[in-house]
Scaffold this active site. Structure first.
Site, short mmCIF file in Angstrom:
data_model
loop_
_atom_site.label_atom_id
_atom_site.label_comp_id
_atom_site.label_asym_id
_atom_site.label_seq_id
_atom_site.Cartn_x
_atom_site.Cartn_y
_atom_site.Cartn_z
N SER A 37 -7.53 4.15 8.89
CA SER A 37 -7.93 4.05 7.49
C SER A 37 -7.34 2.96 6.79
O SER A 37 -8.12 1.95 6.28
CB SER A 37 -8.26 5.27 6.97
N ASP A 83 -15.02 3.06 6.96
CA ASP A 83 -14.06 3.63 6.45
C ASP A 83 -14.18 4.68 5.35
O ASP A 83 -14.03 5.74 4.95
CB ASP A 83 -12.58 2.97 6.11
N HIS A 133 0.72 -1.21 -0.04
CA HIS A 133 0.05 0.07 0.21
C HIS A 133 0.70 1.34 0.07
O HIS A 133 1.80 1.30 0.68
CB HIS A 133 -0.87 0.11 1.29
N LYS A 168 -8.46 -1.52 6.05
CA LYS A 168 -8.58 -2.15 4.82
C LYS A 168 -7.70 -3.29 4.56
O LYS A 168 -8.26 -4.26 4.13
CB LYS A 168 -8.77 -1.09 3.79
N ARG A 200 -13.84 12.98 6.09
CA ARG A 200 -12.77 13.72 6.05
C ARG A 200 -12.07 14.52 5.12
O ARG A 200 -11.65 15.57 5.14
CB ARG A 200 -11.58 12.69 6.44
N1 URA Z 1 -5.47 6.34 2.24
C1 URA Z 1 -6.29 5.98 2.76
O1 URA Z 1 -6.92 4.89 2.47
N2 URA Z 1 -7.00 6.55 3.89
C2 URA Z 1 -6.29 7.72 4.35
O2 URA Z 1 -6.80 8.31 5.37
C3 URA Z 1 -5.33 8.09 3.61
C4 URA Z 1 -5.09 7.72 2.21
#
Ligand code: URA
Length: 428
Positions: free
Chosen positions: A188, A166, A87, A192, A173
């Site tokens: 966040s 999320d 990621h 995931k 956000r």
């Molecule tokens: N990527 C995400 O999935 N969440 C965040 O809060 C920032 C970047």
């Protein structure tokens, strides 16, 4: 009288006054917001209090667990192979997922890469791949499993059932200036990734103007927080801190980034993209129990390209199709003789976005051919009037605003200055 267990205003006041939320308060907050019992304006106030006052390790861990519990958890154990995922916290020209997923799959490590669309100046992996005619981002869980079994790599959209808390929180956000809170970013991302069920995870935490984290201290704290969350959840997690002061590679856009990724898969491509792809592949392979694999060789000898072609075809794409090309272009020239010492990632990202490569609202369409093609990178010698970058769009009225974004993006100096390394640190 409300039948709810807690009073939202009490929870907001606790964080506002730098208090600590109890595990029960956190579980209730995430659940109540997901089912609509906490209003957006209340959650926005709580997010802002968290951004300003932070959360301790126990709070972040519980907040993440509550987000995971808001939806389904995937399980790849039936595949009978190790799984690894990467990621990136988001950057400009960051197309690394495209060559990386097939490259790692060459070695028998399955890569379930759930990716997103771009919002704001950072591009989205799915937008890039959608430039390939016929390619489809939305797969069912069964299709994803089948592709992982047959091809070994899949890049697709996260289904609606994965961490729904999320999805709602992130959208809020995004419009309330509360994206850049370390506890909120960490929870966040990790909710995931943990819900996705990967066995190991490599995080590419970007630092610099084109990243969420503008300085190394913040990036390091974010990386440490995420590595801890991953390990606590049984996911073998490491993070690289990497430079996002200048764009990665020579392209920022959609089709042009796919083209550059294919160059890397063909054994060529810009050295920074190749180096980061190989470094992240090594980390993923080591984390998944294949420390002796040689990803560099698999880029050079075509094995990664073979998996790429099968991965794209499996999702309806034609790997041989002509990619869309922007109808209009304009070139920006070097202002003086010298060495290009600065090429600001944020400015290039904003320009690509304004040219149509990104979207301002979730429902907007992106232009597949739009973006910025760079002809020089920091450290290169340039001469006055030589091409520095080409702006690409289908809608020429966008050139002016893109040029405005780039007004202070470039510094040409008489002599070279030291450039920051691509890989700044490793956190495990
Ligand atoms: N990527 C995400 O999935 N969440 C965040 O809060 C920032 C970047």
């Amino acid at each position: 009288m409300s039948s709810e267990k807690f009073d939202t205003v009490d929870i907001i006041r606790t964080k506002r006054d730098r208090g600590t939320l109890t595990p029960e308060q956190i579980d209730w907050t995430i659940d109540a917001y997901t089912r609509g019992a906490i209003a957006d304006e209340q959650m926005a106030a709580l997010n802002m209090a968290i951004l300003l006052n932070g959360m301790n390790r126990e709070e972040i861990s519980r907040w993440t667990a509550a987000m995971i519990a808001s939806g389904e958890r995937m399980d790849f154990s039936a595949l009978g192979k190790p799984t690894s995922d990467k990621h990136s916290t988001g950057g400009v020209g960051d197309k690394i997922t495209l060559p990386l997923a097939p490259l790692v799959a060459v070695f028998g490590v399955a890569v379930p890469q759930l990716s997103g669309r771009g919002l704001g100046h950072t591009g989205g992996t799915l937008d890039k791949l959608e430039a390939i005619p016929g390619w489809r981002a939305d797969l069912s869980n069964a299709e994803m499993m089948a592709q992982l079994a047959e091809v070994g790599a899949v890049i697709c959209a996260a289904g609606a059932g994965l961490a729904p808390a999320d999805k709602k929180l992130y959208a809020l956000r995004d419009v309330t200036g509360t994206v850049e809170a370390i506890p909120l970013i960490a929870s966040s991302i990790m909710s995931k990734k943990i819900a996705e069920g990967t066995g190991s995870l490599v995080l590419d935490v970007k630092v610099g103007s084109g990243a969420f984290m503008k300085n190394e201290d913040d990036a390091r704290e974010l990386a440490r927080t995420m590595v801890t969350l991953g390990k606590d959840a049984g996911v073998n997690t490491v993070a690289l801190l990497t430079n996002m002061a200048t764009p990665l590679g020579l392209t920022a856009g959609n089709a042009i980034e796919v083209q550059e990724s294919v160059e890397v898969l063909a054994g060529g491509g810009p050295s920074d993209v190749v180096d980061l792809t190989v470094a992240l592949a090594r980390e993923m392979l080591t984390a998944a129990g294949r420390p002796d694999a040689d990803p560099e060789a698999a880029l050079k000898d075509g094995r990664a390209m073979d998996v790429w072609r099968r991965m794209i075809s499996a999702q309806g794409g034609d790997p041989d199709a002509q990619l869309p090309v922007a109808r209009e272009s304009e070139t920006i020239l070097a202002p003086a003789d010298g060495v290009l010492t600065e090429l600001d990632a944020l400015a290039v990202g904003v320009a690509a976005w304004r040219l149509g490569a990104g979207r301002a609202r979730k429902e907007d369409a992106v232009q597949a051919g739009a973006g910025v093609r760079l002809h020089a990178k920091p450290g290169d010698t340039v001469t006055a009037g030589s091409p520095l970058m080409t702006l690409l769009t289908d809608t020429p009225e966008k050139f002016e605003r893109a040029r405005e974004a780039l007004a202070d993006a470039v510094t040409v100096s008489p002599r070279p200055v030291g450039t920051a390394p691509l890989i700044i640190d490793r956190i495990s």
